[in-house]
Design an enzyme around this catalytic site. Structure first.
Site, PDB file in Angstrom:
ATOM      1  N   GLU A   1     -11.893   2.730   5.842  1.00  0.00           N
ATOM      2  CA  GLU A   1     -11.163   3.722   6.675  1.00  0.00           C
ATOM      3  C   GLU A   1     -11.908   4.701   7.037  1.00  0.00           C
ATOM      4  O   GLU A   1     -11.973   5.019   8.368  1.00  0.00           O
ATOM      5  CB  GLU A   1     -10.066   4.332   5.556  1.00  0.00           C
ATOM      6  CG  GLU A   1      -9.011   5.277   6.108  1.00  0.00           C
ATOM      7  CD  GLU A   1      -8.361   5.853   4.835  1.00  0.00           C
ATOM      8  OE1 GLU A   1      -8.942   5.661   3.711  1.00  0.00           O
ATOM      9  OE2 GLU A   1      -7.196   6.428   5.056  1.00  0.00           O
TER      10      GLU A   1
ATOM     11  N   ASP B   1       1.380   4.159   2.803  1.00  0.00           N
ATOM     12  CA  ASP B   1       0.420   4.820   2.222  1.00  0.00           C
ATOM     13  C   ASP B   1       0.928   5.933   1.327  1.00  0.00           C
ATOM     14  O   ASP B   1       1.239   5.852   0.541  1.00  0.00           O
ATOM     15  CB  ASP B   1      -0.745   5.217   3.350  1.00  0.00           C
ATOM     16  CG  ASP B   1      -2.012   5.582   2.477  1.00  0.00           C
ATOM     17  OD1 ASP B   1      -2.069   5.270   1.407  1.00  0.00           O
ATOM     18  OD2 ASP B   1      -3.082   5.693   3.300  1.00  0.00           O
ATOM     19  N   ASP B   2       1.283   7.370   2.245  1.00  0.00           N
ATOM     20  CA  ASP B   2       1.821   8.400   1.511  1.00  0.00           C
ATOM     21  C   ASP B   2       3.086   9.035   2.338  1.00  0.00           C
ATOM     22  O   ASP B   2       2.825   9.841   3.084  1.00  0.00           O
ATOM     23  CB  ASP B   2       0.782   9.524   1.329  1.00  0.00           C
ATOM     24  CG  ASP B   2      -0.385   8.898   0.595  1.00  0.00           C
ATOM     25  OD1 ASP B   2      -0.194   8.506  -0.603  1.00  0.00           O
ATOM     26  OD2 ASP B   2      -1.781   8.787   0.869  1.00  0.00           O
TER      27      ASP B   2
ATOM     28  N   HIS C   1       0.881  -1.292   0.082  1.00  0.00           N
ATOM     29  CA  HIS C   1      -0.157   0.056   0.138  1.00  0.00           C
ATOM     30  C   HIS C   1       0.878   1.252   0.010  1.00  0.00           C
ATOM     31  O   HIS C   1       1.208   1.674   1.020  1.00  0.00           O
ATOM     32  CB  HIS C   1      -1.024   0.065   1.071  1.00  0.00           C
ATOM     33  CG  HIS C   1      -2.071   0.847   1.114  1.00  0.00           C
ATOM     34  ND1 HIS C   1      -3.494   0.475   0.853  1.00  0.00           N
ATOM     35  CD2 HIS C   1      -2.201   2.336   0.962  1.00  0.00           C
ATOM     36  CE1 HIS C   1      -4.083   1.576   0.597  1.00  0.00           C
ATOM     37  NE2 HIS C   1      -3.541   2.754   0.715  1.00  0.00           N
TER      38      HIS C   1
HETATM   39 ZN    ZN Z   1      -4.183   4.637   0.301  1.00  0.00          ZN
END
Ligand code: ZN
Length: 342
Positions: free
Chosen positions: A202, A280-281, A13
């Site tokens: 989420e 993720d980021d 991810h």
């Molecule tokens: Zn994501």
């Protein structure tokens, strides 16, 4: 207390622009004469409430960063650095998620964009030892018909090896759009043998997760942490073999949980969930892959359990069976090494 950066693992991810190094973002902005807000280049991680305004702030930061990732050089550099950074963290397999429409204008359209991305993914795999597969992800803020176009494009490059499209996703604000409207796009991907990997569970809870499962048929779910709100649903998803891409720091940065300790890692693990930890980021959350494993260690996961998380990440990946066996043997070897502190 073995070294977690040496624990072999799969990273499932990670978003395209979200993977950027701050230094690279700054250089790309300079090249283009673009000004970046200090919120993007400063030392603080993003922290927003889990409401529409919070998501808007997150999205605005992401969009500013994306606006400097223009042209073939920038796209290739991003992929290469994502692979290099993953290699340094013990990743053996990176499944990088991209919405190619965002980069297509300067690259001559969707098809050449995806071909450049896949070409660089193959080259970076060869050079770093991290197999980089690409997840083509549709966006909830675009029309579901655009998602069908992307699914058809993704289907042409489907495979499980480096430099191939390994899955089909759906990203952006979970509260946007009607989930069933993306079912047709996912059906196109699934018919081409591309597993479904949408975000869900989420920002919204079990009710929406049920919709995602019913309409999009995920093999993996982006986040899915809110399944823990409903143990019966969690048990169903586990029984159905759906894996969870859990990104603890992202959850806290986006206000889903107040604190890392609140992320239901232990509950999900004990329920038998296959968990692949992800960053993720990192550009916005200032936290990378190994940090997520460190958080699990902070939740009381033993080295044997951390190795099991790594094995689960490999199982949940789309790597070939032989490649999965090879990485799993390396994980076993990591655990077989003596604990330096005992
Ligand atoms: Zn994501």
């Amino acid at each position: 207390m073995r070294d977690l950066s040496r624990l072999p693992k799969a990273h499932l991810h990670l978003h395209f622009t979200g993977s950027l190094r701050v230094a690279t973002l700054t250089e790309l902005a300079l090249e283009r004469g673009a000004r970046l807000p200090s919120s993007l280049t400063g030392s603080e991680a993003l922290s927003v409430p889990a409401d529409k305004r919070g998501w808007f702030r997150f999205q605005r930061q992401y969009d500013i960063a994306r606006s400097v990732v223009k042209g073939e050089g920038a796209v290739r550099r991003l992929i290469r650095e994502a692979a290099i950074d993953d290699a340094a963290e013990g990743s053996r397999r990176l499944e990088l998620q991209v919405e190619p429409s965002s980069y297509a204008r300067e690259l001559g359209g969707l098809t050449p964009t995806l071909e450049i991305i896949l070409d660089e993914a193959a080259l970076a795999s060869r050079d770093t030892g991290v197999d980089v597969g690409i997840i083509v992800a549709a966006s909830r803020i675009r029309h579901p018909l655009d998602a069908r176009t992307l699914a058809r494009l993704a289907a042409r490059y489907a495979g499980d090896g480096p430099g191939q499209v390994v899955g089909f996703g759906l990203s952006n604000d979970e509260r946007t759009g009607i989930t069933s409207e993306w079912a047709a796009a996912f059906a196109i991907a699934l018919r081409a043998g591309l597993p479904a990997m949408p975000h869900g569970g989420e920002l919204l809870g079990p009710e929406h997760l049920r919709e995602v499962v019913a309409h999009l048929h995920p093999s993996r779910i982006g986040h899915g942490v809110r399944s823990a709100d409903d143990p019966e649903l969690l048990a169903h998803m586990v029984a159905d073999g759906i894996a969870f891409e859990v990104c603890p720091v992202s959850n806290v940065s986006l206000g889903v949980y107040a604190d890392e300790a609140d992320v239901p890692l232990r509950q999900m693990f004990d329920a038998g969930a296959q968990i692949a930890l992800g960053a993720d980021d990192p550009l916005l959350f200032r936290s990378r892959l190994v940090d997520q494993y460190e958080i699990a260690r902070g939740h009381g996961f033993s080295d044997a359990e951390l190795a099991e998380l790594a094995r689960a990440s490999v199982r949940a990946s789309t790597a070939s069976d032989s490649s999965k066996r090879a990485i799993t043997r390396e994980i076993d070897a990591w655990l077989a090494e003596p604990d330096p502190l005992s």
